[in-house]
Enzyme design. Sequence first.
Site, PDB file in Angstrom:
ATOM      1  N   ARG A 111       0.758  -1.251   0.049  1.00  0.00           N
ATOM      2  CA  ARG A 111      -0.282  -0.022   0.165  1.00  0.00           C
ATOM      3  C   ARG A 111       1.082   1.218  -0.043  1.00  0.00           C
ATOM      4  NH1 ARG A 111      -5.141  -1.411  -0.647  1.00  0.00           N
ATOM      5  NH2 ARG A 111      -5.601  -3.375   0.831  1.00  0.00           N
ATOM      6  N   LEU A 112       2.103   1.207  -0.198  1.00  0.00           N
ATOM      7  CA  LEU A 112       2.891   2.392  -0.673  1.00  0.00           C
ATOM      8  C   LEU A 112       2.773   2.936  -1.849  1.00  0.00           C
ATOM      9  CD1 LEU A 112       6.018   1.177   1.403  1.00  0.00           C
ATOM     10  CD2 LEU A 112       4.160   2.863   2.097  1.00  0.00           C
TER      11      LEU A 112
END
Length: 193
Positions: A172-173
Amino acid sequence: MPVSPIQQFSQWLEEAKKHKDIAEPTAVALATATKDALPSVRMVLLKGLDERGFVFYTNLKSRKSIELEQNPNAALDFYWMPLERQVRVEGKVERVSDEEADAYFSTRPRDSQIGAWASKQSQILTDRTDLLQDISDIMARFDGVSVPRPPFWSGWRVIPNRIEFWQQGDFRLHNREIFARNGNVWETHALYP
């Protein structure tokens, strides 16, 4: 990224058009709001794009058009899941010129042109046979001649003041790049995921 977010968007759109798992790459969620800021969202198709903005077409008596008349701001969200990409657009809206609307309308399939005349978009339909009768009547009316654009049908242009490019990242970066208009200049910044 390119200096122009429209150039960047065009590149991403072309990649989406070439992807075998994206059936409708021009599909976009359009968010509008009433004059009292009550939001509404629906899917439309992008039918025009240039440095002025993003264009879609609709019945001017539809709920979306009424809301855009009352509150001339909109947001768009393109999401191409197989490419793990999203583009968010925010800005003011304006109606396209009659010439632009006429030119686009003339490219639509004849049945879609007839449908534009027959549909009282967003109105309550009590009996589908009424719609079918309207279609039959309009087909007879324009039998053997070109179908002109209805006076109640046109396009809206979202004039972007903010465009965000989102690329999915591991854990989720995500990679997020924002273009924000400052006068006639686009400023760009990276955003935290």
